[in-house]
Each structure stands twice: as structure tokens, then as C-alpha cells.
Design a protein around this motif. Structure first.
Motif, PDB file in Angstrom:
ATOM      1  N   LEU A  56     101.686 -43.413  12.315  1.00  0.00           N
ATOM      2  CA  LEU A  56     100.418 -42.701  12.404  1.00  0.00           C
ATOM      3  C   LEU A  56     100.601 -41.185  12.511  1.00  0.00           C
ATOM      4  O   LEU A  56      99.631 -40.456  12.729  1.00  0.00           O
ATOM      5  CB  LEU A  56      99.622 -43.198  13.621  1.00  0.00           C
ATOM      6  N   SER A  57     101.839 -40.718  12.361  1.00  0.00           N
ATOM      7  CA  SER A  57     102.130 -39.289  12.510  1.00  0.00           C
ATOM      8  C   SER A  57     101.799 -38.544  11.221  1.00  0.00           C
ATOM      9  O   SER A  57     102.673 -38.291  10.379  1.00  0.00           O
ATOM     10  CB  SER A  57     103.602 -39.084  12.889  1.00  0.00           C
ATOM     11  N   GLY A  58     100.548 -38.183  11.073  1.00  0.00           N
ATOM     12  CA  GLY A  58     100.087 -37.542   9.855  1.00  0.00           C
ATOM     13  C   GLY A  58     100.609 -36.142   9.639  1.00  0.00           C
ATOM     14  O   GLY A  58     100.531 -35.603   8.526  1.00  0.00           O
ATOM     15  N   HIS A  59     101.163 -35.505  10.685  1.00  0.00           N
ATOM     16  CA  HIS A  59     101.654 -34.131  10.537  1.00  0.00           C
ATOM     17  C   HIS A  59     102.799 -34.026   9.528  1.00  0.00           C
ATOM     18  O   HIS A  59     103.116 -32.925   9.055  1.00  0.00           O
ATOM     19  CB  HIS A  59     102.114 -33.586  11.889  1.00  0.00           C
ATOM     20  N   LEU A  60     103.409 -35.163   9.176  1.00  0.00           N
ATOM     21  CA  LEU A  60     104.510 -35.148   8.210  1.00  0.00           C
ATOM     22  C   LEU A  60     104.059 -34.589   6.863  1.00  0.00           C
ATOM     23  O   LEU A  60     104.855 -34.002   6.122  1.00  0.00           O
ATOM     24  CB  LEU A  60     105.054 -36.573   8.025  1.00  0.00           C
ATOM     25  N   LEU A  61     102.783 -34.760   6.530  1.00  0.00           N
ATOM     26  CA  LEU A  61     102.285 -34.262   5.243  1.00  0.00           C
ATOM     27  C   LEU A  61     102.348 -32.740   5.174  1.00  0.00           C
ATOM     28  O   LEU A  61     102.515 -32.169   4.095  1.00  0.00           O
ATOM     29  CB  LEU A  61     100.846 -34.741   5.027  1.00  0.00           C
ATOM     30  N   MET A  62     102.228 -32.093   6.312  1.00  0.00           N
ATOM     31  CA  MET A  62     102.268 -30.633   6.357  1.00  0.00           C
ATOM     32  C   MET A  62     103.606 -30.116   5.853  1.00  0.00           C
ATOM     33  O   MET A  62     103.680 -29.085   5.173  1.00  0.00           O
ATOM     34  CB  MET A  62     102.026 -30.167   7.793  1.00  0.00           C
ATOM     35  N   ILE A  63     104.689 -30.816   6.170  1.00  0.00           N
ATOM     36  CA  ILE A  63     106.022 -30.372   5.801  1.00  0.00           C
ATOM     37  C   ILE A  63     106.204 -30.451   4.286  1.00  0.00           C
ATOM     38  O   ILE A  63     106.768 -29.546   3.671  1.00  0.00           O
ATOM     39  CB  ILE A  63     107.076 -31.224   6.526  1.00  0.00           C
ATOM     40  N   SER A  64     105.738 -31.528   3.669  1.00  0.00           N
ATOM     41  CA  SER A  64     105.946 -31.731   2.243  1.00  0.00           C
ATOM     42  C   SER A  64     104.982 -30.934   1.368  1.00  0.00           C
ATOM     43  O   SER A  64     105.367 -30.395   0.343  1.00  0.00           O
ATOM     44  CB  SER A  64     105.809 -33.224   1.891  1.00  0.00           C
ATOM     45  N   PHE A  65     103.712 -30.873   1.786  1.00  0.00           N
ATOM     46  CA  PHE A  65     102.687 -30.310   0.912  1.00  0.00           C
ATOM     47  C   PHE A  65     102.117 -28.987   1.414  1.00  0.00           C
ATOM     48  O   PHE A  65     101.199 -28.446   0.799  1.00  0.00           O
ATOM     49  CB  PHE A  65     101.538 -31.313   0.740  1.00  0.00           C
ATOM     50  N   GLY A  66     102.648 -28.470   2.521  1.00  0.00           N
ATOM     51  CA  GLY A  66     102.068 -27.265   3.107  1.00  0.00           C
ATOM     52  C   GLY A  66     102.053 -26.074   2.162  1.00  0.00           C
ATOM     53  O   GLY A  66     101.033 -25.382   2.013  1.00  0.00           O
ATOM     54  N   VAL A  67     103.184 -25.804   1.502  1.00  0.00           N
ATOM     55  CA  VAL A  67     103.264 -24.665   0.596  1.00  0.00           C
ATOM     56  C   VAL A  67     102.348 -24.867  -0.607  1.00  0.00           C
ATOM     57  O   VAL A  67     101.587 -23.976  -1.005  1.00  0.00           O
ATOM     58  CB  VAL A  67     104.721 -24.425   0.137  1.00  0.00           C
TER      59      VAL A  67
END
Length: 440
Positions: free
Chosen positions: A239-250
Motif C-alpha cells: 500500500l506504499s504509494g509513495h514509490l510512484l514518486m521515485i519512478s515518475f516524479g521527473v
């Protein structure tokens, strides 16, 4: 039940530093793709969904290879395995820089990811053997803080490669070379303390006897899933949705708010810097919280991190703040909150697992369940982002899902103290067993 005094191993910090660089390499290799993807997209004619496929595929293969490497390390020499998966396997990362089409890029990325998935569970297990529970928060903070600190250098550096013709290829050459260097550092500077070395119940037991009684058995893996806290932490990781920030943040900042690739990368400098601060301060804070409230303190803070991240993600990423300076405070907050996590989650998992099972536990936690979550979110980010735009995807994953995770963490409060006590009782029984053997 009274526990013996904490065990502080000589040279533990030096040993930790010698293996920490392998985590740095994992972070560097993982950051190249999301940071330079806008340039790779132009160079190789890729679509946004290609990023989702690449990220998901590398994480998926890590879900398989991570536990296998942990299994190999558990039955053989952990130092030798670390040297191989960093110092030798890193050459596959160099090979990625020579690719000319998506099929080759995908193939080489997947092969490289087989080795990249090995370091985190093995290094985290070793960290648990180097430090007692009273210092594991700080040790986790230092381990992940060092990894994040190098990100301050590498992420902007990789971002500036976007200004060079085919500069993304140079990024993979650099990351592969760093991997080889990390293998050399492990070879020269690391001395394995042995499993269970920092456990106070086993302080007077020789390394040879500890290895015999703490010997890894594949049949015991199922025992991990009988530990309620461990199982619940795996679900929380999904449920750790913050992982998307690392991949798609830029890519998010480029596509949604119109920044240049190099500008968006610079915006992640304060994100990474605050992550470092969060790693170090979170580890220190975790140990203090655990001393004041050993049964619930770390869980409470872990829960508050999820809520806080969702709030800052909503206000920072759903509104256009106009400039890099407008977005920067929110990125600082998000990075800091992300950095706090390892100082709490890693000690929680170590406290409820036996020494010989920790490598497998972290392989499941990081290499399988985190990789599975990452794969799901990356595929959703790629395909749904193309259809509906990245902004609603970020709202659903970084805000709503993080709040769901915060609610789910309530399930940890009851089983955690019991699981910690079971580990202490088992180690005390082993101490008595080994003492009886010695006297005989």
C-alpha cells in the motif's frame, strides 16, 4: 523477562560503511531511468507506457532474484555474494548504455536488475547482525542516509547529462562503474560478524556455534508468514504509494507542469537532500521513540508518516505553484517524510524475526512485495497516465492510497509486542542450549 545488556560489536560502524556503498549503487542505477527517461524517450522513440513496462519488469525480476540471492547468501558466504552481485554483475548496467532499441534496452535492464535486487536484503540483514536493537534505528538511518546523500550528487548529475547528445548512455556507464567499485570496497573493507552477533542473548557464544544454531533452513520460510507483524508489514508495503514518486516524479513535472527535463531534475535536489536529513534524523528519533515506548512508538510514527506524506503530496502535486521555488518546499517535505521510513520499518522487522531469517525477510519485504507494489504502480502510471493523465494517477496513489495505508497500520499495534517477545524467548532458549553444550 529481563534481557541481557545490549551487545556493541567492535568495528560495527566501519563494517556498515564498507557495505553501504552497494546500496548507493542500487540507488544510482535505479535513478537513471526515471531521471533520464524524457531524453531516452526521444532518443529511442519510446512512449510513456514504456517507462511503466521497464520499471515494472525490472522490479518484477527483482521479486524473483532477490529471495534467491538471499537464499544463496544464507547457505554460503554473504561477503562473496555481495562482491559478485555488485563488482561483477554491474557490468550489465554498463551494457545498457549501448542499447539501440526498446527490446534490447528491456532485456539488458532486466538482466542488470537480477543483481541489483540482491544488495538490499543482504546488507540489511548484516546491519541487524552488527547492531543491537538499541542502535538499529540509527544504523538504518546511516545506511539509507548514505545512499540518499549520494543521490544529491548523482540525480542532478544524471539530469545534466540530458543536455549532452545521447548523454543518458553516459549515465549507465557511470552507474556500472560505480557498481564495480562497490564490489572492490566490500572485498577490501568488510568483515562479516556472523548471524546473530549483536544479539545480547548470544554475546558469549562463538561465531562458529552461532552459525550452527542459526543456520538458515529453507523449510523455515513458512515460519515467517506465521509472524503476524511481518505479514501485516508486507501488506503495508503493497500500500506504499509513495514509490510512484521515485519512478515518475521527473516525468510528472515535465508532462503536467511543463518543466524542462534538466529543470525537473534540479527540483529533485532538495527532495533528495531532505531525504538524507530524514534518514539520519529518523534513525536517531526511532531509537529514542523505542526507548520511551518499545511496544508502540515506532508503529505510531510510521503511521503518522503515511498521513503526512498524503497531505503534502496533495497540496504540493495537485496545484501549479508556478516555479521551481514554489514547488521546492513541498518536495523538501515529501523527501524528508520518505527518508524517515527506513529508520522505523527496518528495526520493526528485525525485532520480530530470528537472525537466520532476516535476509529472507528483507528479500520478501524489499525484493518481492516492494517490487510487486512498484511494478503495479509503474504499470498503472504508464498506461493510465497515457489515457487519463498523470495528475489523477498521482492523486489516487500518492494521496488516497497512502491514507488507506495509514488506516491499515492500526492492525500492527496488537501483535507487535507479542512477536518481539517470542524472538527474545527463542534466543534465550538458544543461549541455554549452547551453554549446556559447552558445559558438556
Amino acid at each position: 523477562m529481563t534481557r541481557p545488556s545490549p551487545q556493541k560489536l567492535k568495528g560495527r560502524w566501519g563494517n556498515l560503511l564498507s557495505i553501504a556503498f552497494s546500496m548507493v549503487v542500487d540507488g544510482a542505477e535505479g535513478s537513471i531511468l526515471p531521471v533520464l527517461f524524457p531524453m531516452m524517450r526521444q532518443s529511442l522513440g519510446l512512449s510513456l507506457s514504456s517507462l511503466g513496462i521497464l520499471s515494472a519488469a525490472t522490479r518484477a525480476v527483482g521479486a524473483i532474484s532477490g529471495p534467491l540471492w538471499a537464499f544463496v547468501a544464507g547457505l554460503s558466504n554473504r561477503k562473496a555474494v555481495l562482491i559478485f552481485v555488485t563488482g561483477v554483475w554491474g557490468l550489465w548496467t554498463v551494457a545498457i548504455g549501448f542499447t539501440q532499441d526498446f527490446a534490447t534496452l528491456l532485456a539488458f535492464s532486466v538482466i542488470a536488475a537480477i543483481g541489483t535486487a540482491a544488495s538490499a536484503p543482504i546488507v540489511t540483514e548484516i546491519m541487524g547482525d552488527l547492531f543491537s536493537d538499541e542502535e538499529r534505528g540509527r544504523a538504518s538511518g546511516v545506511l539509507y542516509g548514505i545512499s540518499s546523500a549520494f543521490g544529491i550528487i548523482f540525480i542532478p548529475l544524471f539530469g545534466q547529462l540530458a543536455t549532452l547528445p545521447e548523454g543518458w548512455r553516459l549515465g549507465f556507464y557511470i552507474a556500472g562503474g560505480m557498481s564495480v567499485l562497490s564490489g572492490i570496497l566490500v572485498w577490501l573493507g568488510f568483515k562479516d560478524p556472523g548471524r546473530g552477533a549483536a544479539e545480547p542473548e548470544l554475546a558469549e557464544v562463538s561465531a562458529e556455534k552461532r552459525e550452527r544454531v542459526n543456520l538458515f533452513k529453507w523449510s523455515e520460510v513458512r515460519e515467517l508468514f506465521r509472524v503476524p507483524t511481518f505479514t501485516l508489514m508486507l501488506v503495508s508495503r503493497l500500500l506504499s504509494g509513495h514509490l510512484l514518486m521515485i519512478s515518475f516524479g521527473v516525468v510528472y513535472m515535465v508532462d503536467v507542469f511543463g518543466f524542462e527535463n534538466s529543470q525537473a531534475t534540479l527540483l529533485f535536489a532538495p527532495y533528495v537532500l531532505s531525504t538524507v536529513i530524514g534518514n539520519f534524523s529518523g534513525g536517531w528519533f526511532s531509537d529514542r521513540v523505542n526507548r520511551r515506548s518499545p511496544n508502540a512508538g515506532r508503529i505510531l510514527v510510521y503511521q503518522l508518516i503515511q498521513v503526512s506524506f498524503a497531505i503534502f503530496a496533495f497540496f504540493g502535486l495537485q496545484f501549479d505553484w508556478g516555479s521551481l521555488w514554489g514547488f521546492a518546499p513541498f518536495f523538501v517535505a515529501l523527501g524528508f517524510l520518505q527518508g524517515l521510513g527506513p529508520g522505523f520499518t527496518r528495526p520493526i522487522l528485525i525485532s520480530v524475526t530470528l537472525p537466520e531469517m532476516r535476509s529472507t525477510a528483507f528479500a520478501l519485504f524489499v525484493s518481492v512485495f516492494e517490487a510487486l507494489a512498484w511494478a503495479i504502480y509503474n504499470l498503472l502510471g504508464g498506461f493510465l497516465g497515457e489515457r487519463f493523465g498523470l495528475q489523477p494517477v498521482f492523486l489516487a496513489v500518492l494521496v488516497v492510497l497512502m491514507l488507506v495505508n495509514a488506516l491499515f497500520i492500526f492492525t500492527l499495534y496488537k501483535p507487535y509486542p507479542r512477536d518481539v517477545e517470542k524472538v527474545k524467548e527463542t534466543l534465550a532458549a538458544r543461549q541455554n542450549q549452547l551453554s549446556a553444550v559447552s558445559e558438556a
